[in-house]
Design a protein around this motif. Structure first.
Motif, PDB file in Angstrom:
ATOM      1  N   VAL A 271      91.641  65.795  66.319  1.00  0.00           N
ATOM      2  CA  VAL A 271      90.857  65.638  65.094  1.00  0.00           C
ATOM      3  C   VAL A 271      91.533  64.568  64.245  1.00  0.00           C
ATOM      4  O   VAL A 271      92.751  64.617  64.023  1.00  0.00           O
ATOM      5  CB  VAL A 271      90.755  66.955  64.307  1.00  0.00           C
ATOM      6  CG1 VAL A 271      89.969  66.744  63.016  1.00  0.00           C
ATOM      7  CG2 VAL A 271      90.084  68.035  65.153  1.00  0.00           C
ATOM      8  N   THR A 272      90.727  63.607  63.784  1.00  0.00           N
ATOM      9  CA  THR A 272      91.228  62.540  62.928  1.00  0.00           C
ATOM     10  C   THR A 272      90.888  62.865  61.475  1.00  0.00           C
ATOM     11  O   THR A 272      89.725  63.102  61.141  1.00  0.00           O
ATOM     12  CB  THR A 272      90.621  61.191  63.327  1.00  0.00           C
ATOM     13  OG1 THR A 272      90.949  60.916  64.694  1.00  0.00           O
ATOM     14  CG2 THR A 272      91.166  60.071  62.454  1.00  0.00           C
ATOM     15  N   PHE A 273      91.920  62.859  60.624  1.00  0.00           N
ATOM     16  CA  PHE A 273      91.745  63.146  59.209  1.00  0.00           C
ATOM     17  C   PHE A 273      91.827  61.843  58.418  1.00  0.00           C
ATOM     18  O   PHE A 273      92.619  60.949  58.733  1.00  0.00           O
ATOM     19  CB  PHE A 273      92.818  64.122  58.727  1.00  0.00           C
ATOM     20  CG  PHE A 273      92.743  65.478  59.383  1.00  0.00           C
ATOM     21  CD1 PHE A 273      91.976  66.489  58.842  1.00  0.00           C
ATOM     22  CD2 PHE A 273      93.431  65.726  60.557  1.00  0.00           C
ATOM     23  CE1 PHE A 273      91.902  67.731  59.438  1.00  0.00           C
ATOM     24  CE2 PHE A 273      93.369  66.969  61.168  1.00  0.00           C
ATOM     25  CZ  PHE A 273      92.594  67.972  60.609  1.00  0.00           C
ATOM     26  N   HIS A 274      91.005  61.735  57.408  1.00  0.00           N
ATOM     27  CA  HIS A 274      90.916  60.557  56.535  1.00  0.00           C
ATOM     28  C   HIS A 274      90.710  59.268  57.353  1.00  0.00           C
ATOM     29  O   HIS A 274      91.493  58.328  57.259  1.00  0.00           O
ATOM     30  CB  HIS A 274      92.175  60.427  55.672  1.00  0.00           C
ATOM     31  CG  HIS A 274      92.479  61.646  54.862  1.00  0.00           C
ATOM     32  ND1 HIS A 274      91.665  62.079  53.847  1.00  0.00           N
ATOM     33  CD2 HIS A 274      93.508  62.545  54.943  1.00  0.00           C
ATOM     34  CE1 HIS A 274      92.181  63.178  53.316  1.00  0.00           C
ATOM     35  NE2 HIS A 274      93.283  63.486  53.962  1.00  0.00           N
ATOM     36  N   PRO A 275      89.675  59.231  58.202  1.00  0.00           N
ATOM     37  CA  PRO A 275      89.458  58.029  59.013  1.00  0.00           C
ATOM     38  C   PRO A 275      89.089  56.835  58.146  1.00  0.00           C
ATOM     39  O   PRO A 275      88.400  56.962  57.129  1.00  0.00           O
ATOM     40  CB  PRO A 275      88.295  58.432  59.930  1.00  0.00           C
ATOM     41  CG  PRO A 275      87.566  59.495  59.180  1.00  0.00           C
ATOM     42  CD  PRO A 275      88.610  60.247  58.408  1.00  0.00           C
ATOM     43  N   GLY A 276      89.567  55.671  58.568  1.00  0.00           N
ATOM     44  CA  GLY A 276      89.254  54.439  57.859  1.00  0.00           C
ATOM     45  C   GLY A 276      89.956  54.282  56.531  1.00  0.00           C
ATOM     46  O   GLY A 276      89.531  53.472  55.700  1.00  0.00           O
ATOM     47  N   THR A 277      91.026  55.054  56.301  1.00  0.00           N
ATOM     48  CA  THR A 277      91.793  54.971  55.058  1.00  0.00           C
ATOM     49  C   THR A 277      93.263  54.757  55.411  1.00  0.00           C
ATOM     50  O   THR A 277      93.676  54.929  56.566  1.00  0.00           O
ATOM     51  CB  THR A 277      91.640  56.257  54.231  1.00  0.00           C
ATOM     52  OG1 THR A 277      92.310  57.337  54.909  1.00  0.00           O
ATOM     53  CG2 THR A 277      90.175  56.623  54.054  1.00  0.00           C
ATOM     54  N   PRO A 278      94.095  54.400  54.420  1.00  0.00           N
ATOM     55  CA  PRO A 278      95.534  54.263  54.704  1.00  0.00           C
ATOM     56  C   PRO A 278      96.204  55.561  55.138  1.00  0.00           C
ATOM     57  O   PRO A 278      97.314  55.531  55.677  1.00  0.00           O
ATOM     58  CB  PRO A 278      96.107  53.771  53.366  1.00  0.00           C
ATOM     59  CG  PRO A 278      94.952  53.167  52.646  1.00  0.00           C
ATOM     60  CD  PRO A 278      93.752  53.949  53.063  1.00  0.00           C
ATOM     61  N   HIS A 279      95.549  56.708  54.911  1.00  0.00           N
ATOM     62  CA  HIS A 279      96.133  58.000  55.271  1.00  0.00           C
ATOM     63  C   HIS A 279      95.589  58.538  56.602  1.00  0.00           C
ATOM     64  O   HIS A 279      95.750  59.733  56.884  1.00  0.00           O
ATOM     65  CB  HIS A 279      95.841  59.015  54.163  1.00  0.00           C
ATOM     66  CG  HIS A 279      96.292  58.578  52.804  1.00  0.00           C
ATOM     67  ND1 HIS A 279      97.611  58.578  52.415  1.00  0.00           N
ATOM     68  CD2 HIS A 279      95.584  58.095  51.748  1.00  0.00           C
ATOM     69  CE1 HIS A 279      97.710  58.137  51.178  1.00  0.00           C
ATOM     70  NE2 HIS A 279      96.492  57.833  50.741  1.00  0.00           N
ATOM     71  N   GLU A 280      94.953  57.697  57.401  1.00  0.00           N
ATOM     72  CA  GLU A 280      94.374  58.160  58.671  1.00  0.00           C
ATOM     73  C   GLU A 280      95.459  58.712  59.588  1.00  0.00           C
ATOM     74  O   GLU A 280      96.507  58.091  59.804  1.00  0.00           O
ATOM     75  CB  GLU A 280      93.638  57.013  59.362  1.00  0.00           C
ATOM     76  CG  GLU A 280      93.012  57.421  60.691  1.00  0.00           C
ATOM     77  CD  GLU A 280      92.170  56.320  61.300  1.00  0.00           C
ATOM     78  OE1 GLU A 280      91.894  56.388  62.518  1.00  0.00           O
ATOM     79  OE2 GLU A 280      91.789  55.387  60.550  1.00  0.00           O
ATOM     80  N   ARG A 281      95.173  59.892  60.156  1.00  0.00           N
ATOM     81  CA  ARG A 281      96.111  60.531  61.070  1.00  0.00           C
ATOM     82  C   ARG A 281      95.349  61.432  62.030  1.00  0.00           C
ATOM     83  O   ARG A 281      94.431  62.151  61.619  1.00  0.00           O
ATOM     84  CB  ARG A 281      97.153  61.351  60.299  1.00  0.00           C
ATOM     85  CG  ARG A 281      98.244  61.946  61.196  1.00  0.00           C
ATOM     86  CD  ARG A 281      99.283  62.674  60.385  1.00  0.00           C
ATOM     87  NE  ARG A 281     100.278  63.298  61.242  1.00  0.00           N
ATOM     88  CZ  ARG A 281     101.269  64.076  60.804  1.00  0.00           C
ATOM     89  NH1 ARG A 281     101.369  64.304  59.494  1.00  0.00           N
ATOM     90  NH2 ARG A 281     102.134  64.608  61.631  1.00  0.00           N
ATOM     91  N   THR A 282      95.745  61.381  63.289  1.00  0.00           N
ATOM     92  CA  THR A 282      95.101  62.188  64.326  1.00  0.00           C
ATOM     93  C   THR A 282      96.054  63.287  64.770  1.00  0.00           C
ATOM     94  O   THR A 282      97.205  63.021  65.124  1.00  0.00           O
ATOM     95  CB  THR A 282      94.703  61.327  65.533  1.00  0.00           C
ATOM     96  OG1 THR A 282      93.806  60.295  65.103  1.00  0.00           O
ATOM     97  CG2 THR A 282      94.012  62.167  66.599  1.00  0.00           C
ATOM     98  N   LEU A 283      95.556  64.530  64.751  1.00  0.00           N
ATOM     99  CA  LEU A 283      96.358  65.696  65.124  1.00  0.00           C
ATOM    100  C   LEU A 283      95.665  66.481  66.226  1.00  0.00           C
ATOM    101  O   LEU A 283      94.432  66.486  66.328  1.00  0.00           O
ATOM    102  CB  LEU A 283      96.575  66.614  63.919  1.00  0.00           C
ATOM    103  CG  LEU A 283      97.360  66.054  62.734  1.00  0.00           C
ATOM    104  CD1 LEU A 283      97.399  67.094  61.620  1.00  0.00           C
ATOM    105  CD2 LEU A 283      98.767  65.659  63.144  1.00  0.00           C
TER     106      LEU A 283
END
Length: 444
Positions: A292-304
């Protein structure tokens, strides 16, 4: 199916269908009855279908099967199948006249009508075959019916014809046609202009079926696109792709993203499917990977990998549910956020106990440094099922006391702890405190 199996099935089918056809032809009384003539017509069509099936299997054994022959035989086999249906329909009409208009049977079913009933099935088959071949010629199909076979390995190549497993990377994603993402729009709210805000969250749809092979043109095109790959390895990798989502597998999202949408009611988060794939269902209940990718397309994008539970459970009412979770901290536009990820799964149903860890400093030994006391305090989750609801039995079966025939159902308070235990520890200021851990959950 394999070519050898197809040949065997065709020959068995032809032999079985030939028995009633020969029996009817050898007896004069049976030959004169229109009912048995129609049955012989059906048997003859089945014999031809079996022979054609064996011929198609034989052609598949050739290094380069002729496309026109394969197409003609397959269309002819389908046409013969249609003729059997027409023959059975004609037989039903003849039987109807026999039962309803028995006294006028020979006036209605004349010799001319008998010939028409027999010729109808074969005429329909001929029209079906001619129409199919005409469509094939009209659309310019040349060798599209040729089933591609793997290149033959000779000599030393044959001894080493077992290549290692090839991973499926993103560059070859176009070859996986079994499971793909499709559009799925949902309403998430109202935008600033007052119109409905509709978002494509996507869904995974299975398009899996048994693939007999590719056309020669398609396979040659793949060889051109992968000129640096050995043809044998390319073919085997393609076969793995085509069989990657059969009945034992499920078409599921492999990667999703949590996208935030801003409406007049405020921020709304929706889970959007990004990529789909065929996932084989495990034999037992276990944790599976779920990105799951959180905050996609932002500086805080992260995949967990938040995980998921899947697999078969032996109990009739049981399902694979999370047993233990862990929390992961990620950065967001408003500071740190907590995400829950599944660590372990279990087969259960309804109301059950889920693990929940708690850690405290224990100052019981004042002469030493405090030790960390870790306790699984647990939590009760799930919904109460009818078999878990409490009840007072007022009439039991005399022969089986465990079987309740009448009971007083009382309202359940929900899934709560029915057994607990206290774990004592001492704080830094000397006070004794206790952690209450749940031992068992039930519906009360």
């Amino acid at each position: 199916m394999p070519a050898a199996t197809e040949i065997t099935a065709g020959l068995v089918m032809a032999a079985n269908s030939a028995v009633p056809a020969v029996a009817i032809l050898l007896r004069r009384q049976l030959r004169e009855a229109i009912m048995y003539r129609l049955l012989a017509s059906v048997a003859a069509a089945q014999v031809l279908m079996g022979v054609i099936t064996a011929l198609v299997g034989t052609l598949r054994l050739l290094p380069t099967p002729p496309g026109w022959a394969c197409a003609s035989l397959l269309l002819l086999r389908s046409a013969l199948g249609t003729s059997t249906v027409v023959s059975l329909l004609a037989l039903s009409v003849e039987r109807y006249v026999t039962v309803v208009h028995g006294l006028r049977y020979f006036d209605i079913v004349t010799d001319r009508h008998r010939l028409l009933l027999l010729a109808a099935s074969w005429l329909v088959a001929a029209i079906f075959w001619v129409f199919g071949m005409a469509l094939r010629v009209a659309f310019g199909a040349d060798d599209s019916s040729v089933l591609v076979r793997p290149p033959r390995a000779v000599g030393a190549v044959a001894a080493a014809a077992a290549p290692p497993h090839l991973e499926i990377d993103a560059a070859d994603a176009a070859l996986d046609v079994c499971c793909r993402r499709e559009q799925h729009f949902i309403k998430v709210g109202v935008d600033a202009s007052g119109e409905d805000l509709v978002v494509d969250v996507g869904k995974c749809r299975r398009h899996c079926h048994h693939i007999g092979g590719l056309s020669r043109k398609e396979f040659l095109q793949l060889l051109e696109e992968h000129s640096d790959t050995d043809p044998i390895q390319l073919y085997r990798r393609l076969q793995q792709r085509q069989s990657s989502c059969r009945l034992a597998s499920h078409c599921q999202p492999l990667e999703t993203a949590m996208q935030r949408h801003y409406t007049l009611e405020g921020a709304v988060t929706s889970e959007v499917t990004r990529r789909c794939g065929c996932v084989r269902r495990p034999a037992g209940c276990r944790r599976r990977r779920r990105l799951v990718t959180f905050h996609p397309g932002t500086p805080h994008e992260r995949t967990l990998d938040v995980g998921g539970c899947a697999g078969h459970c032996p109990g009739v009412d049981d399902s694979c549910q999370p047993l233990r979770n862990k929390t992961v901290s990620i950065d967001g536009p408003n500071g740190a956020e907590v995400v829950s990820a599944i660590e372990e799964c279990i087969c259960t149903h309804g109301c059950y106990r889920m693990s929940l860890m708690e850690q405290v400093y224990d100052y019981t030994d004042s002469t030493a440094a405090p030790r960390i006391k870790e306790v699984d305090v647990g939590q009760c989750v799930g919904a109460c099922t009818p078999d878990q609801m409490g009840r007072d039995c007022v009439w039991s079966d005399p022969s089986d006391p465990s079987s309740c025939l009448m009971s007083l159902q009382f309202q359940s308070l929900g899934c709560v702890a029915s057994d607990s235990k206290q774990h004592f520890y001492r704080t830094q200021d000397g006070h004794e405190r206790a952690l209450l851990s749940i031992g068992r959950c039930s519906c009360h």
